[in-house]
Design a protein around this motif. Structure first.
Motif, PDB file in Angstrom:
ATOM      1  N   GLN A 108       0.825  -1.204   0.000  1.00 47.91           N
ATOM      2  CA  GLN A 108       0.000   0.000   0.000  1.00 47.91           C
ATOM      3  C   GLN A 108       0.865   1.263   0.000  1.00 47.91           C
ATOM      4  OE1 GLN A 108      -3.446  -0.514  -0.463  1.00 47.91           O
ATOM      5  NE2 GLN A 108      -2.592  -2.563  -0.703  1.00 47.91           N
ATOM      6  N   ALA A 109       1.949   1.247   0.767  1.00 46.25           N
ATOM      7  CA  ALA A 109       2.849   2.406   0.787  1.00 46.25           C
ATOM      8  C   ALA A 109       3.506   2.583  -0.581  1.00 46.25           C
ATOM      9  CB  ALA A 109       3.909   2.240   1.873  1.00 46.25           C
ATOM     10  N   ALA A 110       3.880   1.467  -1.206  1.00 48.91           N
ATOM     11  CA  ALA A 110       4.522   1.545  -2.524  1.00 48.91           C
ATOM     12  C   ALA A 110       3.566   2.176  -3.539  1.00 48.91           C
ATOM     13  CB  ALA A 110       4.943   0.155  -2.983  1.00 48.91           C
ATOM     14  N   ALA A 111       2.291   1.821  -3.468  1.00 52.56           N
ATOM     15  CA  ALA A 111       1.301   2.392  -4.396  1.00 52.56           C
ATOM     16  C   ALA A 111       1.178   3.893  -4.170  1.00 52.56           C
ATOM     17  CB  ALA A 111      -0.050   1.713  -4.197  1.00 52.56           C
ATOM     18  N   SER A 112       1.175   4.305  -2.922  1.00 55.08           N
ATOM     19  CA  SER A 112       1.062   5.723  -2.595  1.00 55.08           C
ATOM     20  C   SER A 112       2.274   6.504  -3.119  1.00 55.08           C
ATOM     21  CB  SER A 112       0.928   5.870  -1.074  1.00 55.08           C
ATOM     22  OG  SER A 112       0.981   7.216  -0.700  1.00 55.08           O
ATOM     23  N   ILE A 113       3.455   5.975  -2.822  1.00 54.77           N
ATOM     24  CA  ILE A 113       4.700   6.655  -3.235  1.00 54.77           C
ATOM     25  C   ILE A 113       4.807   6.694  -4.762  1.00 54.77           C
ATOM     26  CG2 ILE A 113       7.230   6.401  -3.243  1.00 54.77           C
ATOM     27  CD1 ILE A 113       6.909   5.276  -0.328  1.00 54.77           C
ATOM     28  N   LEU A 114       4.486   5.587  -5.409  1.00 59.41           N
ATOM     29  CA  LEU A 114       4.627   5.493  -6.864  1.00 59.41           C
ATOM     30  C   LEU A 114       3.639   6.426  -7.578  1.00 59.41           C
ATOM     31  CD1 LEU A 114       6.106   4.021  -9.162  1.00 59.41           C
ATOM     32  CD2 LEU A 114       4.332   2.262  -9.074  1.00 59.41           C
ATOM     33  N   THR A 115       2.397   6.465  -7.117  1.00 61.89           N
ATOM     34  CA  THR A 115       1.414   7.326  -7.791  1.00 61.89           C
ATOM     35  C   THR A 115       1.823   8.791  -7.658  1.00 61.89           C
ATOM     36  OG1 THR A 115       0.031   7.217  -5.805  1.00 61.89           O
ATOM     37  CG2 THR A 115      -0.590   5.778  -7.617  1.00 61.89           C
ATOM     38  N   GLU A 116       2.392   9.148  -6.528  1.00 62.62           N
ATOM     39  CA  GLU A 116       2.878  10.518  -6.347  1.00 62.62           C
ATOM     40  C   GLU A 116       3.988  10.832  -7.342  1.00 62.62           C
ATOM     41  OE1 GLU A 116       4.465  11.396  -2.473  1.00 62.62           O
ATOM     42  OE2 GLU A 116       2.932  12.889  -2.104  1.00 62.62           O
ATOM     43  N   HIS A 117       4.872   9.850  -7.497  1.00 61.09           N
ATOM     44  CA  HIS A 117       6.077  10.046  -8.304  1.00 61.09           C
ATOM     45  C   HIS A 117       5.783  10.140  -9.807  1.00 61.09           C
ATOM     46  CE1 HIS A 117      10.215   9.447  -9.672  1.00 61.09           C
ATOM     47  NE2 HIS A 117       9.741   8.509 -10.483  1.00 61.09           N
ATOM     48  N   ILE A 118       4.826   9.353 -10.300  1.00 58.89           N
ATOM     49  CA  ILE A 118       4.700   9.263 -11.774  1.00 58.89           C
ATOM     50  C   ILE A 118       3.756  10.298 -12.381  1.00 58.89           C
ATOM     51  CG2 ILE A 118       5.260   6.796 -11.757  1.00 58.89           C
ATOM     52  CD1 ILE A 118       2.337   6.200 -12.377  1.00 58.89           C
ATOM     53  N   LYS A 119       3.090  11.045 -11.525  1.00 59.90           N
ATOM     54  CA  LYS A 119       2.188  12.073 -12.075  1.00 59.90           C
ATOM     55  C   LYS A 119       2.983  13.065 -12.923  1.00 59.90           C
ATOM     56  CE  LYS A 119      -1.242  12.624  -8.851  1.00 59.90           C
ATOM     57  NZ  LYS A 119      -1.960  13.375  -7.818  1.00 59.90           N
ATOM     58  N   GLY A 120       2.515  13.341 -14.150  1.00 60.57           N
ATOM     59  CA  GLY A 120       3.201  14.278 -15.032  1.00 60.57           C
ATOM     60  C   GLY A 120       4.278  13.623 -15.877  1.00 60.57           C
TER      61      GLY A 120
END
Lengths: 409, 121
Positions: B66-78
């Motif tokens: 769940q943390a990985a999904a949160s961190i990854l979605t933040e990172h790949i935006k844009g």
């Protein structure tokens, strides 16, 4: 005050298991996953090494000293297993484990005993190895698989079985002890109901044979499957016990060397039982390791082991239930297997934090997805005990579960 | 790299996941499941040509997944979808900043697998 077992000298037993000399990080190993696999005493390890150093050769093949010695050791192991569960040696088939034992006998029963329209009863307490074969083969051959569901407490109700069984029921396949809930099923009573209705009974003994005395004749079990690696022997060796009069009637399900008496271009004749069910070179050192494991278990005494584990189980239930947010599963009286959840913390997170303290537990669905579904959960954390576990191990577990709560607060 | 995987950043993303929830508008949807753990992740992606304009996720499972999904979605935006399609274990480990054991790797990689399967479908 340090609590001591009334039944076993655990400190002395631990000295026989080399693995307890190693550390996990800086911590002593607290091994609470024997339902998954057991550790091995030095006598078992030596039996394998001695076999390869002194007697290595194939069995039932060569006419020379080494092969005769290997064959004798292999067949002596069979006799020891037979005596261990109260069977005759021609009713003992060596396999690669409980899963293969069940698959093998299932294929034989479907090819030469069961018919389209027959019914099989199994439970939602089963490990996938005593569930998926029946589900798959029933669909393929047009049989009906009926699920005997557990009560809320995790017990099987015999009254329910009486309602499910019909004159079409040909087999009841049920576990002796649940690998998740620790439920101890009343095998003798289930066998009586089965036989009264002309049904066979198959017992998954993976979690019971290593921990409690079983006599297949007294319990009137038709088929019993268990694994070596959960009872101090090595991986890759298992046992299938089948009553002689059934073995005589069913076909083998694996074919090749070692299982024939004669082969022509047109036809083949099988070897006598039990060999007609052992195609190919068997796991010789595995069988020898089971023999050494049985010697060790007999020396300690299975009744002592069983009583010791029942004490640990009660102690663990009483201690863990005091942890706020901890939910225990299964009946009050259970074998040395404790499943729980701690709030909403995922079992794998619990396992990972406990591992940093040297504590090995199992987290997940434990190969029991239908059971998880009936409990409305994705998984549990499971602690399971054996002859080398102490009250202190459980106190460590309890103490560090509080640390887990701290991490995820 | 920290030997303890439950570092502050991971626990923060686990307890307060960013980009969590199902949006009203999205172009691509995908869900994946990790049968061993029972971890589940669904992703909802809004594209602007080749750029990930917005991404949200829902799911449940262990702290790492769940943390990985949160961190990854933040990172790949844009970011460009072609760049995201090339992501592997290395990029995810760098983003998480923790040392994951072989047995827990599937948990850490579930969200990138879900996103890449969404982009490739």
């Amino acid at each position: 005050m340090k609590l001591m077992s009334k039944y076993l000298d655990v400190e002395k037993i631990k000295e026989d298991f080399p693995i307890f000399q190693r550390k996990i990080g800086n911590n002593q190993l607290i091994y609470l996953d024997s339902a998954s696999t057991s550790h091995k005493p030095i006598s078992v390890l030596d039996s394998i090494s001695n076999f390869y150093k002194l007697h290595n050769s194939n069995v039932h093949r060569g006419i020379y000293t080494l092969s005769e010695e290997a064959t004798t050791l292999y067949e002596e192991s069979r006799l020891k297993v037979a005596n261990f569960i109260g069977a005759n040696d021609n009713e003992i088939i060596f396999t690669h484990g409980t899963t293969e034992s069940i698959n093998m006998v299932a294929k034989s029963l479907f090819s030469s005993y069961l018919k389209k329209g027959d019914e099989i009863i199994t439970t939602n307490l089963e490990h996938h190895s005593n569930f998926v074969p029946w589900q798959y083969l029933s669909k393929k051959y047009g049989l009906k698989l009926i699920i005997w569901e557990i009560s809320k407490e995790g017990n099987l109700d015999l009254g329910k079985l009486e309602n499910l069984i019909t004159d079409k029921t040909k087999l009841i396949a049920v576990t002796h002890i649940s690998n998740v809930l620790g439920t101890i099923n009343p095998i003798d009573k289930i066998a009586k109901i089965a036989h009264k209705n002309n049904s066979l009974i198959l017992i998954d003994g993976a979690q019971s044979v290593p921990h409690t005395q079983i006599n297949v004749k007294e319990l009137n079990i038709d088929i019993l499957a268990f694994s070596g690696h959960k009872m101090l022997a090595t991986t890759g060796i298992g046992v299938l016990y089948v009553k002689k009069d059934i073995l005589d009637k069913i076909d083998p399900s694996s074919f090749g060397g070692g299982m024939i008496s004669q082969v022509t271009q047109e036809d083949s004749m099988w070897a006598p039982i039990p060999w007609k069910f052992e195609a190919g070179t068997p796991n010789i050192e595995g069988a020898i390791s089971i023999s050494a494991a049985i010697d060790y278990l007999n020396k300690v005494g299975l009744n002592n082991i069983h009583n010791h584990e029942m004490q640990l189980s009660k102690y663990a239930s009483d201690l863990l239930v005091k942890i706020p947010g901890l939910q225990l599963y299964g009946p009050n009286i259970k074998s040395g297997i404790i499943s729980f959840n701690l709030g909403k913390i995922h079992p794998h997170d619990i396992s990972t934090v406990l591992d940093t303290q040297g504590i090995a537990v199992r987290g997940g669905h434990h190969c029991c997805m239908p059971l998880m579904k009936s409990l409305c959960i994705n998984g549990t954390t499971r602690a399971s005990f054996y002859l080398y576990n102490t009250f202190e191990d459980i106190e460590y577990l309890s103490k560090f579960l509080l640390k887990v709560k701290e991490v995820f607060k | 790299m920290d030997s303890n995987i439950y570092v502050e950043n991971i626990l923060d993303h686990y307890h307060n996941p960013r980009n969590f929830g199902k949006p009203e508008k999205f172009d691509i949807y995908r869900n994946e499941f990790n049968p061993l753990c029972g971890d589940k992740i669904s992703v909802f992606i809004k594209l602007n040509k080749n750029i990930i304009e917005d991404i949200k996720f829902t799911g449940n499972g262990c702290a790492i997944s769940q943390a990985a999904a949160s961190i990854l979605t933040e990172h790949i935006k844009g970011k460009d979808i072609e760049e995201i399609k090339q992501y592997g274990e290395h990029q995810i480990m760098e983003l998480l900043g923790i040392k994951i054991s072989h047995l827990r790797l599937k948990c850490a990689l579930l969200s990138i697998k879900t996103i890449q399967n969404a982009l490739n479908q």
